[in-house]
Design an enzyme around this catalytic site. Structure first.
Site, PDB file in Angstrom:
ATOM      1  N   CYS A   1       1.633   1.056   6.356  1.00 50.69           N
ATOM      2  CA  CYS A   1       1.688   0.284   5.149  1.00 50.69           C
ATOM      3  C   CYS A   1       2.331  -0.963   5.358  1.00 50.69           C
ATOM      4  O   CYS A   1       1.903  -2.055   4.490  1.00 50.69           O
ATOM      5  CB  CYS A   1       2.486   1.096   4.062  1.00 50.69           C
ATOM      6  SG  CYS A   1       4.120   1.680   4.533  1.00 50.69           S
TER       7      CYS A   1
ATOM      8  N   HIS B   1       8.807   2.638   2.034  1.00 50.51           N
ATOM      9  CA  HIS B   1       7.181   2.086   1.894  1.00 50.51           C
ATOM     10  C   HIS B   1       7.012   0.830   1.590  1.00 50.51           C
ATOM     11  O   HIS B   1       7.926   0.229   0.687  1.00 50.51           O
ATOM     12  CB  HIS B   1       6.727   3.014   0.787  1.00 50.51           C
ATOM     13  CG  HIS B   1       5.197   2.878   0.385  1.00 50.51           C
ATOM     14  ND1 HIS B   1       4.180   3.055   1.589  1.00 50.51           N
ATOM     15  CD2 HIS B   1       4.548   2.471  -0.761  1.00 50.51           C
ATOM     16  CE1 HIS B   1       3.072   2.659   0.743  1.00 50.51           C
ATOM     17  NE2 HIS B   1       3.239   2.216  -0.515  1.00 50.51           N
TER      18      HIS B   1
END
Ligand code: ZN
Length: 1041
Positions: A62, A317
């Site tokens: 990510c 994340h």
């Protein structure tokens, strides 16, 4: 304060800090959850309404995705990359050729960018790119931090672009210079050291925001004094000095990494700074620069990307907020949708009371305003003028204060920055041009007077103008956000981690606006066009596969109607044509398709829903409404459709609909022969009836001779012998109403089988012949309800036992034991002669399961006879009576008993047997013979007949007188005459009873002369004597006449 020191520090400290936290990932966008049901055949989903492509997460990538999207939305970067052609980079197809020079990384990046810009898929894959990095495992991907990656990526690109026109691509766009200076207080000598940077790393800890951190780094000076002196090279001694750093060269794109991650030396652990750290949308870098005399525009930078880290320092994340500089994405749509929803709600209420709706009223007033915004007070005033009533009076109670109400509808109303004026939003009033637009992205930078205050608002209005379209790009997911949403990332567990600014001076060409194809080389455009065509094709295929339904068309020409349903005249297969059609098409389309398939069809074409039933194919509703979709009329995959003229099939009228459903009924009958005594005792056959058939008609069809019909209430399972008789009132009901369904069983019993059925309870007690019981019905009291009991018996059971048991089970008075008997009941309900008490079932010749009546009166002993008798031979005139006599009684004694019983007197009676056609037959002429001697049997019927029998030993002989006038004339023929007369006499009935025979006329004149009683032992001579006597009497008499 050297950057290199910090960089080094950061690198060594956080080398493997940024492994993804997979527990978090699994239920979010990074997750592999979607892989649970892989459908390789299905093409990737198209872009959603933003029209921007996300990037798939390939397991902890990510951060890579965030960085790639940032680079993509740096139009100058992507255009520079696109400008490198195959003559410089080679082509990917050649990458396997040993001597070909193929620069894989830039080529893969070009292709990925082209996909992100043009390929109609929700998310692109980076596998090819990461392969080109040489990252072969998740492990390698995960060990990078996004800041580190930025450098790795740039370095890799630079390396692979060496010797091409793109060799300075990174430098051109990102390279900046910081200069560190130390000024000797004594000789004023300046010692200078230059540092290159591609990104700046700034402190977070203890600072309120970016401006303060920059101030600390590039404005504040550090002093060497007291015991911390500086060794000046010129003076060659320790001196007081000042140290400072300045930005000497600003890159077009300024990348700033925030030092969110720190190390706590006391606790000896890493931690994430989550304190508030502001950063402006626009920043003026002049105060931090070495040269400050240029135009302001040289120092103004605008934020265009914010990479956000969510989570702790051990994992998390990344996603990125990006400003869509070229307006490639559809940012309006979300608000547009909100507005549509709002408008619909509005229309709904407007229909009811348009005049009353405050939203409509206020919109009406504002849309008529020439000036774009009017003061809120003025709006209130105008409302009063127009509607003759004030807001407070009419709406306040229901909708609250006017200002509040306006604020609550931000999709429609827009306030001025000071919130004193209000107007309609652009979408609600096309002519309306926001004042704020001019101050938008292109607004002149505020003079920076270095008052860094974290609470200071940026000069530009947040969220107000075109060209400031922000999106949240979160792996595969892309959604529009408001510029103001960036403020949410100032602090906390989820906060800004990298900032990307672009120089405000950089202007985009108008052709680039909204044009994702801009500057993409032809070969990539072609590649993407081809890929999109392929995708479209796949989606269309997938779509029709998902929406296609298979219909089975049954053609009437291949069917015939028989036995209550439609049956294919050939094989089932030949009569059926399969048709695949999109369920979103209309019935009209279907009809058209069928017409095309059946070119030779003539006349009306009716499509009826059909269903294969056990009896055959049955038709239901006719499909009607050609404009309706197949989905709309509920046509499912695999539906059967009958194609016909709507009236008849093969000349037979076909009744359709649920009321005429054919039902297959399993009909059982008792088998006539039960070979072996075991197994099935009935025959089985299937019959089809319409479910609307009256039960009575069904009965007549199955049991024409008045049999009875039972249904198996326990359903189709015939093992459960739970039979029930249909009641008389059921006969008017339909087969459906009495619950007869497919494969239900009915049992047909002929009249002779009915002893198996207990009619009063309606239960079939058994339907096999190996029954081991007899039924006994109470006949003792007629007024009582007729009761049945079942008495277990074998062929050896004695009748008296059965009778005693029956009395007990019928719960009758015990006294009846002495005055009852059992009498078999015939098929037509007649009580037959009582069975002697000492007879066994076998001796009594009783069938197992048969019915016995328990009757008043003693059963005859085995030496007694039970006889029926009537008076006269007309059974209808005389009731049948019963009597029990000893078998040793004489005929005379029996006659007397019978006369006594029937109330007759006198002696002018005798007894005769009943012959086979129920008429008086042979007379019992031997009055003194016993009944046993005359072979009179139990159950015989005797007839009391009027008239005396001749005394014992006498015969009653009728005398016929033959007179012939020709006798004397033709003497020679006397013998012939006698012979003829003898023949005639033979024809006369000469019975022992001596009845007077009718006189019958013949061609011979015979005349009855009476009868002579004569003893049987008398000689013929005696008879002659009698005869002559009569003859004389007759002659005299005649002569006297
Ligand atoms: Zn000096």
């Amino acid at each position: 304060m050297g950057l290199s020191v910090k960089d080094c520090f950061a690198f060594t400290m956080f080398g493997d800090l940024f492994e993804e936290d997979f527990s978090f990932i699994s239920n979010n966008h990074c997750g592999k959850g979607k892989k649970l049901k892989p459908r390789d055949s299905e093409p990737p989903a198209p872009r959603d309404f933003t029209n921007l492509s996300g990037i798939k997460n390939q397991g902890g990538t990510c951060y890579l995705n965030s960085l790639l999207q940032t680079l993509l939305f740096t139009p100058e970067f992507r255009e520079a990359l696109f400008s490198l052609g195959p003559e410089e980079l080679g082509i990917l197809d050649d990458s396997s050729k040993p001597d070909a020079k193929v620069r894989i990384i830039p080529l893969q990046l070009q292709r990925l960018f082209a996909q992100l810009l043009l390929l109609d898929q929700q998310a692109a894959s980076t596998t090819d790119l990461t392969d080109s990095f040489g990252w072969n495992s998740n492990e390698e991907m995960r060990q990078h931090d996004v800041q580190e990656l930025n450098r790795i990526l740039f370095s890799a690109l630079e390396t692979s672009l060496v010797g091409t026109s793109g060799h300075d691509l990174i430098n051109r766009l990102y390279h900046g210079i910081v200069v560190n200076q130390i000024v000797c207080k004594e000789c004023k000598n300046i010692s200078e050291r230059q540092e290159d940077f591609l990104d700046l790393t700034v402190a977070v800890k203890g600072v309120a925001g970016l401006e303060e951190a920059m101030w600390n780094m590039y404005v504040e000076e550090e002093y060497f004094e007291n015991d911390n002196l500086y060794r000046c090279g010129a003076c060659d001694k320790l001196v007081e000095a000042s140290k400072s750093a300045k930005l000497r060269k600003l890159p077009p794109f300024l990348t700033i990494s925030l030092l969110r991650f720190n190390f706590d030396f006391e606790k000896c652990e890493r931690y994430k700074e989550t304190s508030c750290y502001t950063f402006p949308i626009q920043i003026n870098l002049r105060p931090f620069c070495e040269q400050t005399e240029m135009d302001d525009s040289e120092y103004m930078y605008e934020l265009f990307s914010v990479i956000i880290h969510k989570g702790g320092c051990y994992g998390g994340h990344y996603h990125v907020y990006i400003r869509d500089v070229d307006e490639l994405g559809n940012w309006q749509l979300q608000e547009e949708e909100d507005r549509l929803i709002e408008d619909k709600a509005l229309r709904d209420t407007e229909n009811a009371k348009e005049e009353e709706n405050p939203l409509a009223v206020l919109k009406g007033i504002l849309s008529e305003e020439e000036s774009k915004q009017i003061p809120v007070d003025q709006l209130g005033q105008k409302l009063l003028e127009k509607k003759g009533v004030s807001w407070n009076k009419k709406y306040r109670k229901e909708y609250g204060a006017l200002r509040k109400y306006l604020q609550n509808h931000p999709q429609i109303f827009q306030f001025s920055p000071d919130e004193n004026k209000v107007g309609l939003k652009e979408k609600h009033k096309l002519l309306f041009q926001s004042d704020s637009q001019g101050q938008g992205c292109q607004s002149p930078p505020q003079k920076n007077d270095v008052q860094w205050n974290s609470e200071k608002k940026p000069t530009r209005l947040w969220d107000s103008s075109a060209g400031c379209h922000w999106f949240d790009l979160n792996d595969s997911k892309v959604q529009p956000i408001k510029e103001k949403d960036i403020e949410k990332q100032f602090q906390g567990k989820e906060s800004a981690y990298m900032l990307f600014y672009r120089k405000s001076q950089l202007k985009r060409p108008p052709e680039a606006r909204g044009n994702p194809r801009y500057q993409i080389p032809e070969r990539l455009l072609n590649e993407m066009n081809a890929a999109n065509t392929e995708l479209q094709k796949k989606r269309a295929e997938c779509d029709s596969a998902n929406h296609g339904i298979d219909l089975h068309l049954h053609l009437s020409s291949c069917y015939e109607f028989n036995n209550g349903a439609l049956h294919p005249s050939l094989t089932w297969k030949e009569g059926v044509v399969d048709l695949t059609i999109d369920r979103r098409k209309t019935l009209g389309d279907l009809r058209q398709s069928v017409f095309q398939m059946l070119e030779s069809w003539e006349g009306d074409m009716i499509l009826s829903i059909a269903k294969p039933l056990p009896a055959g194919l049955h038709l239901y509703e006719i499909l009607d409404g050609d404009e309706l979709t197949l989905d709309g009329i509920g046509l499912a995959d695999g539906a059967d459709i009958f194609v016909w003229n709507g009236k008849e099939v093969g000349g037979t009228k076909v009744m359709a609909g649920p009321d005429h459903e054919p039902v297959v009924i399993n009909v059982l009958r008792l088998a006539e022969y039960n070979e072996g005594g075991k197994g099935q005792h009935f025959t089985e056959s299937q019959h089809v009836f319409s479910c609307s058939t009256k039960l009575g008609d069904l009965c007549r069809a199955l049991a024409p001779s008045g049999g009875i019909i039972l249904k198996n209430v326990s359903g189709p399972d015939k093992e459960a012998k739970n039979w029930e008789v249909f009641l008389e009132e059921d006969m008017k009901e339909t087969v459906k109403n009495v619950g007869l369904m497919d494969r239900c069983s009915v049992l047909i019993l002929d009249s002779h089988d009915q002893s198996f059925v207990d009619v009063s309870s309606g239960n079939l007690t058994a339907f096999t012949y190996d029954i081991s019981w007899l039924q006994v019905k109470n006949f003792c009291r007629t007024e009582d309800e007729e009761k049945y009991v079942k008495i277990t018996a074998t062929v050896e059971t004695v009748m008296s036992d059965i009778r005693m048991k029956a009395i007990q089970e019928l719960q009758l008075d015990k006294e009846l034991a002495n005055d009852t008997c059992l009498r078999p009941v015939s098929g037509n309900g007649k009580l037959l002669s009582p069975v002697p008490e000492d007879y066994t079932v076998k001796e009594a010749e009783l069938k197992m399961g048969s019915l016995l009546g328990l009757c008043r009166g003693k059963a005859p002993a085995s030496t007694q006879l039970f006889l029926y008798f009537i008076v006269g031979s007309d059974q209808n005139a005389s009731p049948e009576m019963e009597i029990v006599v000893e078998e040793t009684a004489s005929v005379k004694e029996c006659l007397n008993l019978m006369l006594e019983k029937s109330g007759l007197s006198g002696d002018n009676w005798h007894l005769r047997r009943m012959d086979w056609c129920y008429e008086a037959g042979e007379a019992l002429s031997q009055e003194n013979a016993t009944l046993k001697e005359l072979n009179v049997c139990r159950g015989d019927t005797l007839v009391i007949t009027e008239g005396k029998l001749p005394p014992k030993g006498f015969l009653k002989i009728p005398i016929w007188w033959f007179k012939s006038s020709n006798l004397m004339k033709h003497g020679g023929n006397a013998r012939d005459l006698v012979n003829g007369m003898t023949c005639k006499m033979d024809a006369l009935q000469v019975s022992p009873g001596g009845d007077s025979p009718e006189y019958f006329h013949t061609d011979m004149d015979l005349c009855y002369a009476g009868s002579i009683e004569i003893a049987g032992e008398a000689s013929l001579e005696d008879l002659k004597m009698q005869y002559v006597l009569i003859w004389h009497l007759l002659i005299c008499h005649v002569q006297w006449l």
